[in-house]
Scaffold this motif. Structure first.
Motif, PDB file in Angstrom:
ATOM      1  N   ASP A   1       0.810  -1.220   0.000  1.00 25.32           N
ATOM      2  CA  ASP A   1       0.000   0.000   0.000  1.00 25.32           C
ATOM      3  C   ASP A   1       0.847   1.276   0.000  1.00 25.32           C
ATOM      4  OD1 ASP A   1      -1.119  -2.320   1.286  1.00 25.32           O
ATOM      5  OD2 ASP A   1      -2.857  -1.133   1.854  1.00 25.32           O
ATOM      6  N   ILE A   2       0.666   2.105  -1.009  1.00 27.59           N
ATOM      7  CA  ILE A   2       1.326   3.412  -1.041  1.00 27.59           C
ATOM      8  C   ILE A   2       0.559   4.355  -0.123  1.00 27.59           C
ATOM      9  CG2 ILE A   2       1.908   5.412  -2.456  1.00 27.59           C
ATOM     10  CD1 ILE A   2       2.138   3.583  -4.839  1.00 27.59           C
ATOM     11  N   VAL A   3       1.283   5.023   0.782  1.00 25.69           N
ATOM     12  CA  VAL A   3       0.645   5.958   1.707  1.00 25.69           C
ATOM     13  C   VAL A   3       1.196   7.357   1.477  1.00 25.69           C
ATOM     14  CG1 VAL A   3       0.158   6.523   4.108  1.00 25.69           C
ATOM     15  CG2 VAL A   3       0.346   4.130   3.417  1.00 25.69           C
ATOM     16  N   GLY A   4       0.363   8.238   0.950  1.00 33.97           N
ATOM     17  CA  GLY A   4       0.675   9.656   0.841  1.00 33.97           C
ATOM     18  C   GLY A   4       1.790  10.005  -0.128  1.00 33.97           C
ATOM     19  N   ARG A   5       2.166  11.279  -0.077  1.00 35.46           N
ATOM     20  CA  ARG A   5       3.158  11.828  -0.993  1.00 35.46           C
ATOM     21  C   ARG A   5       4.517  11.161  -0.829  1.00 35.46           C
ATOM     22  NH1 ARG A   5       3.189  16.693  -3.621  1.00 35.46           N
ATOM     23  NH2 ARG A   5       1.401  17.381  -2.380  1.00 35.46           N
ATOM     24  N   SER A   6       4.891  10.851   0.416  1.00 33.27           N
ATOM     25  CA  SER A   6       6.189  10.227   0.661  1.00 33.27           C
ATOM     26  C   SER A   6       6.282   8.861  -0.021  1.00 33.27           C
ATOM     27  CB  SER A   6       6.418  10.079   2.165  1.00 33.27           C
ATOM     28  OG  SER A   6       7.622   9.412   2.449  1.00 33.27           O
ATOM     29  N   GLY A   7       5.230   8.067   0.098  1.00 31.16           N
ATOM     30  CA  GLY A   7       5.216   6.763  -0.544  1.00 31.16           C
ATOM     31  C   GLY A   7       5.216   6.873  -2.057  1.00 31.16           C
ATOM     32  N   ARG A   8       4.433   7.820  -2.577  1.00 29.76           N
ATOM     33  CA  ARG A   8       4.407   8.022  -4.025  1.00 29.76           C
ATOM     34  C   ARG A   8       5.778   8.415  -4.542  1.00 29.76           C
ATOM     35  NH1 ARG A   8       0.120  11.635  -2.954  1.00 29.76           N
ATOM     36  NH2 ARG A   8       1.190  13.289  -4.104  1.00 29.76           N
ATOM     37  N   ALA A   9       6.449   9.304  -3.833  1.00 32.31           N
ATOM     38  CA  ALA A   9       7.767   9.775  -4.268  1.00 32.31           C
ATOM     39  C   ALA A   9       8.773   8.635  -4.297  1.00 32.31           C
ATOM     40  CB  ALA A   9       8.258  10.891  -3.345  1.00 32.31           C
ATOM     41  N   ALA A  10       8.714   7.755  -3.303  1.00 38.89           N
ATOM     42  CA  ALA A  10       9.646   6.620  -3.268  1.00 38.89           C
ATOM     43  C   ALA A  10       9.402   5.688  -4.453  1.00 38.89           C
ATOM     44  CB  ALA A  10       9.503   5.868  -1.954  1.00 38.89           C
TER      45      ALA A  10
ATOM     46  N   ASN B   1      -3.980   4.091  -0.669  1.00 42.02           N
ATOM     47  CA  ASN B   1      -3.791   5.202   0.282  1.00 42.02           C
ATOM     48  C   ASN B   1      -2.910   6.303  -0.294  1.00 42.02           C
ATOM     49  OD1 ASN B   1      -3.553   2.452   2.316  1.00 42.02           O
ATOM     50  ND2 ASN B   1      -5.151   3.955   2.732  1.00 42.02           N
ATOM     51  N   ALA B   2      -2.790   6.341  -1.611  1.00 40.58           N
ATOM     52  CA  ALA B   2      -1.800   7.219  -2.242  1.00 40.58           C
ATOM     53  C   ALA B   2      -2.179   8.696  -2.214  1.00 40.58           C
ATOM     54  CB  ALA B   2      -1.553   6.777  -3.686  1.00 40.58           C
ATOM     55  N   ALA B   3      -3.471   9.010  -2.226  1.00 39.57           N
ATOM     56  CA  ALA B   3      -3.917  10.413  -2.267  1.00 39.57           C
ATOM     57  C   ALA B   3      -4.208  10.910  -0.855  1.00 39.57           C
ATOM     58  CB  ALA B   3      -5.156  10.554  -3.141  1.00 39.57           C
ATOM     59  N   GLY B   4      -3.199  11.477  -0.214  1.00 38.74           N
ATOM     60  CA  GLY B   4      -3.384  11.992   1.136  1.00 38.74           C
ATOM     61  C   GLY B   4      -3.760  10.927   2.146  1.00 38.74           C
ATOM     62  N   GLY B   5      -3.450   9.674   1.833  1.00 38.87           N
ATOM     63  CA  GLY B   5      -3.759   8.578   2.736  1.00 38.87           C
ATOM     64  C   GLY B   5      -5.085   7.904   2.472  1.00 38.87           C
ATOM     65  N   PHE B   6      -5.885   8.455   1.562  1.00 36.86           N
ATOM     66  CA  PHE B   6      -7.235   7.935   1.363  1.00 36.86           C
ATOM     67  C   PHE B   6      -7.601   7.939  -0.118  1.00 36.86           C
ATOM     68  CE2 PHE B   6      -6.945   9.855   5.552  1.00 36.86           C
ATOM     69  CZ  PHE B   6      -7.385   8.836   6.372  1.00 36.86           C
ATOM     70  N   GLY B   7      -7.507   6.783  -0.759  1.00 34.30           N
ATOM     71  CA  GLY B   7      -7.913   6.667  -2.145  1.00 34.30           C
ATOM     72  C   GLY B   7      -6.851   7.096  -3.138  1.00 34.30           C
ATOM     73  N   MET B   8      -7.289   7.237  -4.402  1.00 32.14           N
ATOM     74  CA  MET B   8      -6.390   7.596  -5.495  1.00 32.14           C
ATOM     75  C   MET B   8      -7.089   8.552  -6.444  1.00 32.14           C
ATOM     76  SD  MET B   8      -4.726   3.966  -6.600  1.00 32.14           S
ATOM     77  CE  MET B   8      -3.398   4.812  -7.430  1.00 32.14           C
ATOM     78  N   THR B   9      -6.299   9.444  -7.027  1.00 26.95           N
ATOM     79  CA  THR B   9      -6.787  10.283  -8.118  1.00 26.95           C
ATOM     80  C   THR B   9      -6.320   9.681  -9.436  1.00 26.95           C
ATOM     81  OG1 THR B   9      -4.820  11.686  -8.165  1.00 26.95           O
ATOM     82  CG2 THR B   9      -6.605  12.332  -6.652  1.00 26.95           C
ATOM     83  N   GLU B  10      -6.927  10.126 -10.535  1.00 32.18           N
ATOM     84  CA  GLU B  10      -6.515   9.609 -11.835  1.00 32.18           C
ATOM     85  C   GLU B  10      -5.100  10.076 -12.178  1.00 32.18           C
ATOM     86  OE1 GLU B  10      -8.410   8.714 -16.197  1.00 32.18           O
ATOM     87  OE2 GLU B  10      -9.235  10.373 -15.035  1.00 32.18           O
TER      88      GLU B  10
ATOM     89  N   PRO C   1      -0.839  11.948   6.342  1.00 32.57           N
ATOM     90  CA  PRO C   1       0.280  11.055   6.043  1.00 32.57           C
ATOM     91  C   PRO C   1       1.607  11.618   6.524  1.00 32.57           C
ATOM     92  CG  PRO C   1      -1.148  11.235   4.139  1.00 32.57           C
ATOM     93  CD  PRO C   1      -1.622  12.262   5.125  1.00 32.57           C
ATOM     94  N   ALA C   2       2.428  10.763   7.134  1.00 33.92           N
ATOM     95  CA  ALA C   2       3.764  11.171   7.559  1.00 33.92           C
ATOM     96  C   ALA C   2       4.610  11.499   6.326  1.00 33.92           C
ATOM     97  CB  ALA C   2       4.416  10.060   8.369  1.00 33.92           C
ATOM     98  N   ALA C   3       5.460  12.502   6.475  1.00 30.69           N
ATOM     99  CA  ALA C   3       6.176  13.044   5.314  1.00 30.69           C
ATOM    100  C   ALA C   3       7.665  12.723   5.309  1.00 30.69           C
ATOM    101  CB  ALA C   3       5.982  14.545   5.249  1.00 30.69           C
TER     102      ALA C   3
END
Length: 273
Positions: free
Chosen positions: A8-17, A40-49, A231-233
């Motif tokens: 599970d990707i969580v937030g901006r930090s996970g997306r960046a990694a 959990n990629a979009a601010g911890g809750f869901g995903m945007t396109e 999400p933790a940064a």
């Protein structure tokens, strides 16, 4: 055939990694297929396109979800037009999107990815065993599918293990998501299916399940919400499961956990060389 599943990707930090590290992993280790749980990629809750597109551009061949699949309301629209975006197959009839799909790997193999959600300590959904049976029976291993990956998004380890044993020998990998903590039980079951109870998360582990610590700790101490979960940064750990697949059978030859960056012990699959 080499397959990588990222938790599970969580937030901006996970997306960046993921976007920073995944392209290099694909190139360096000749990965044939990559599945990412991005719920959990979009601010911890869901995903945007936009996030879905970014992950595909980084190398994701399929993106699974779970109970947060539609937290971002736009997902109700783009789920229909994004074949690489999956929501649990046992969501009620009429739910937008698809719970399984057949994809082409970089080596030309056909890979079925099935996303299913558990019911123990979770929302009441259709029977996950019947749902995954339906999808796997419609596209059997060794016939239409050269490999089959099942993301079982669930809370209870017992339910995850039961699904894995139920599918043993019929799929390549059963991997658990949702709890955001990598388990130490990776193995190949008797019938040749690779299994791990939870892949962990791609996010900042100096946190409470990827969220800044103060609010969750305060809620445990006082039982009173005083703010939103954020999400933790900090630096994220890329966590997942790697599988080496026998191309003649579609079953697993080797399975190992992966963790790169952040605060966890660094681990690369030994069979990647």
């Amino acid at each position: 055939m080499r397959l990588l599943f990222l938790g599970d990707i969580v937030g901006r930090s996970g997306r960046a990694a993921v976007t920073a590290l995944l392209p290099g992993l694909i190139d360096r280790y000749s990965l044939d297929f990559v599945v990412i749980n991005g719920e959990n990629a979009a601010g911890g809750f869901g995903m945007t396109e936009e996030i879905v597109t970014d992950l595909i551009d980084a190398g994701a061949d399929a993106i699974t979800t779970g109970n947060h699949a539609f937290d971002q309301r736009e997902a109700l629209v783009f789920a229909e037009r994004q074949p690489r975006f999956l929501r649990p197959a046992n969501f009620p009839a009429g739910t937008p999107g698809r719970g399984a799909n057949l994809y082409s790997a970089r080596n030309g193999a056909n890979v079925l990815v099935c996303n299913v959600m558990g019911r123990v300590f979770m929302d009441a959904l259709d029977d996950p065993f019947a749902a995954v049976d339906r999808e796997v029976s419609a596209c059997p291993l060794g016939e239409q599918a050269d490999a089959i990956v099942v993301d079982f998004h669930a809370e209870a380890t017992s339910e995850k293990q039961a699904v894995a044993h139920h599918l043993d020998g019929r799929v390549t990998l059963v991997v658990g998501t949702h709890t955001h903590v990598p388990t130490a039980d990776h193995r190949i079951l008797a019938g040749g299916t690779a299994y791990q109870s939870d892949a962990g998360m791609c996010g900042d582990y100096d946190s409470v399940l990827g969220m800044e610590k103060d609010e969750p700790v305060r809620r445990f101490l006082t039982k009173i919400p005083s703010g939103r979960f954020t999400p933790a940064a900090g630096a994220a750990t890329l966590c997942g499961v790697a599988v080496e697949i026998d191309e003649s059978t579609g079953l697993a030859l080797a399975v190992a956990p992966l963790s790169i960056g952040g605060v966890l012990e660094q681990r690369l699959p030994p069979f990647w060389g």
